[in-house]
Design an enzyme around this catalytic site. Sequence first.
Site, short mmCIF file in Angstrom:
data_model
loop_
_atom_site.label_atom_id
_atom_site.label_comp_id
_atom_site.label_asym_id
_atom_site.label_seq_id
_atom_site.Cartn_x
_atom_site.Cartn_y
_atom_site.Cartn_z
N SER A 119 -9.40 13.04 3.15
CA SER A 119 -9.00 11.62 3.17
C SER A 119 -9.69 10.85 2.05
O SER A 119 -10.85 11.13 1.72
CB SER A 119 -9.38 11.01 4.51
N TYR A 143 -4.74 6.80 -1.18
CA TYR A 143 -4.09 5.51 -1.06
C TYR A 143 -4.12 4.96 -2.49
O TYR A 143 -5.15 5.06 -3.15
CB TYR A 143 -4.88 4.60 -0.11
N THR A 169 -0.22 8.86 0.52
CA THR A 169 0.21 8.42 1.85
C THR A 169 1.06 7.17 1.70
O THR A 169 0.62 6.17 1.13
CB THR A 169 -1.01 8.15 2.74
N LYS A 284 3.25 11.78 1.56
CA LYS A 284 2.97 12.03 2.99
C LYS A 284 3.37 10.78 3.77
O LYS A 284 2.85 9.69 3.49
CB LYS A 284 1.47 12.31 3.16
N HIS A 308 1.94 9.36 10.55
CA HIS A 308 0.50 9.06 10.59
C HIS A 308 -0.04 9.27 12.01
O HIS A 308 -0.91 8.53 12.48
CB HIS A 308 0.29 7.60 10.15
C1 LIG Z 1 -8.62 9.24 13.14
C2 LIG Z 1 -7.52 9.48 12.15
C3 LIG Z 1 -7.71 9.12 10.84
C4 LIG Z 1 -6.71 9.34 9.90
N1 LIG Z 1 -6.95 9.01 8.60
C5 LIG Z 1 -6.00 9.26 7.68
C6 LIG Z 1 -6.24 8.98 6.33
O1 LIG Z 1 -7.31 8.54 5.94
N2 LIG Z 1 -5.23 9.22 5.46
C7 LIG Z 1 -4.01 9.73 5.85
O2 LIG Z 1 -3.12 9.92 5.04
N3 LIG Z 1 -3.78 10.03 7.14
C8 LIG Z 1 -4.74 9.81 8.05
N4 LIG Z 1 -4.50 10.14 9.36
C9 LIG Z 1 -3.21 10.77 9.73
C10 LIG Z 1 -3.29 12.31 9.65
O3 LIG Z 1 -3.35 12.74 8.33
C11 LIG Z 1 -2.07 12.97 10.32
O4 LIG Z 1 -0.90 12.46 9.74
C12 LIG Z 1 -2.00 12.82 11.82
O5 LIG Z 1 -3.29 12.82 12.39
C13 LIG Z 1 -1.19 13.94 12.43
O6 LIG Z 1 -1.05 13.76 13.80
P1 LIG Z 1 -1.93 14.51 14.92
O7 LIG Z 1 -3.24 13.81 14.97
O8 LIG Z 1 -1.11 14.32 16.16
O9 LIG Z 1 -2.05 15.97 14.53
C14 LIG Z 1 -5.49 9.92 10.31
C15 LIG Z 1 -5.31 10.29 11.63
C16 LIG Z 1 -6.31 10.09 12.56
C17 LIG Z 1 -6.08 10.53 13.98
O1 LIG Z 2 -7.14 5.37 10.72
C1 LIG Z 2 -6.21 5.74 9.99
O2 LIG Z 2 -5.18 6.25 10.44
C2 LIG Z 2 -6.32 5.59 8.56
O3 LIG Z 2 -5.53 6.13 7.86
C3 LIG Z 2 -7.42 4.81 7.98
C4 LIG Z 2 -8.11 5.31 6.92
C5 LIG Z 2 -9.16 4.59 6.39
C6 LIG Z 2 -9.53 3.40 6.90
C7 LIG Z 2 -8.84 2.89 7.95
C8 LIG Z 2 -7.78 3.60 8.50
#
Ligand SMILES: Cc1cc2nc3c(=O)[nH]c(=O)nc-3n(C[C@H](O)[C@H](O)[C@H](O)COP(=O)(O)O)c2cc1C
Ligand SMILES: O=C(O)C(=O)c1ccccc1
Length: 420
Positions: A119, A143, A169, A284, A308
């Site tokens: 991330s 991002y 993303t 994504k 997401h």
């Molecule tokens: C706590 C958390 C933080 C996430 N942070 C990001 C992120 O920083 N960037 C991003 O593209 N997706 C982020 N995602 C989305 C994940 O990449 C992914 O699309 C998603 O978790 C898939 O679903 P699942 O948790 O049901 O497997 C985040 C998801 C969670 C649960």
């Molecule tokens: O929490 C998230 O899903 C996420 O993508 C994110 C990432 C960085 C900061 C805050 C939210």
Amino acid sequence: MVNSSKGQKQALDLNCLTIKELEKHAAVMMDKQTRDYYNEGADSGSTLLENIEAYAKYRIRPRVLRDISQIDTSASIFGFRNSFPLGVAPTAMQCLAHQDGEIATARACKEMRVIMGLSSFATSTLEAVAEASGDIPNVLQLYLFEERDHSRKLIARAKKAGYKAVFLTVDTPMLGRRNLEIRNQFKLPRHLKIANFDEDTNSDASATVMDGTGSSSEPQGGKKSEATSSTRRQSSAGYHDGERRHPPSGPITFHTHAANPTLSWERDIAWLKKEAAPMEVWVKGIATAEDALLAVHHSVDGIVVSNHGGRQLNGALATLDALPEVVAAVGGKIPVHVDGGVRHGTDIFKALALGADFVWIGRPVLWGLAYKGQQGVELCLKLLADEFRLCMGLAGTIKVEDINKDYLVKMDRSGFISRL
Ligand SMILES: Cc1cc2nc3c(=O)[nH]c(=O)nc-3n(C[C@H](O)[C@H](O)[C@H](O)COP(=O)(O)O)c2cc1C
Ligand SMILES: O=C(O)C(=O)c1ccccc1
């Protein structure tokens, strides 16, 4: 001890034989702020739930008497033989789950021969993660910041560290509304840092990650007036001075450093492709045939069908339900991956049967990390790898490429079964 397909030996954890059990054990290891942040979805959480439930609408048609003594679960990604068609999706701030954070995840991935996405809100540097990954290729989730210089620097560092791809993303032009985060006034603890931001922008270690209101002063929905949108940029993402953009000051938030409502196919994808070359550029967060066609038109290298993890637009289609239209639109021109709701080996099989080339998991890895750090992530990956291998064999397939729609039927609410 059990032998996995790759011959690694790992003790079974009798307390934790499924991802559901892993979730339960992880829940008691995390403080409430972290647990709520990781686990919740946007609004009522219905899309988060439907991502999971969508898998139950499909049933497998197993074939028998097929000599399945030699099963090969491996799948190719960026020229690498991944041990099975699954990667670790980028999730922010893994040091909240365990002190070793992304480094523990990278080590577990190396051990299990699984690719990991990092991330841009990671709590470990991209260089340290590359180092911990050894020979496993690295992917950086991006991002695109309004502050372009920051993105440029990050991309240059990723290139230098040997990253193979960036995943842009695209489902976060604004941050989804997560009510528990708001109620808990979620903040990154003082001792943690968003590791890949410049030292000067990161100097406030008590960085608030969310601004606590979802979208602050902006009206929800509807077309923003130019005045409203520029006010937002001034207040939360630095300010404009003609064409020059000044870095924001104050605590790092998703709004200051990530949410970028100005992104568009025409301008930004071309910019990113040029800037990131020779790394591949993927998008994504695609959920429709229309956007999949645009992705192909703008020469992106691959697509991740994602919402997401149900954290952005609640009420959006479950990713497994969006997958077929994206696969049909892309017509094999570029790879199509999917994430969201994968909790079983059979889910991986079903996603592949519906045309995905590869799947990614988010929360299960965070649960593994919270449960036992590196060992917990290895356990998470091993449970899914073993379940997937068993599913392949019991369904009568010996290669990942064998898995297609002939192995699946869809069952509607009244129990009516249809071939795909
Ligand atoms: C706590 C958390 C933080 C996430 N942070 C990001 C992120 O920083 N960037 C991003 O593209 N997706 C982020 N995602 C989305 C994940 O990449 C992914 O699309 C998603 O978790 C898939 O679903 P699942 O948790 O049901 O497997 C985040 C998801 C969670 C649960
Ligand atoms: O929490 C998230 O899903 C996420 O993508 C994110 C990432 C960085 C900061 C805050 C939210």
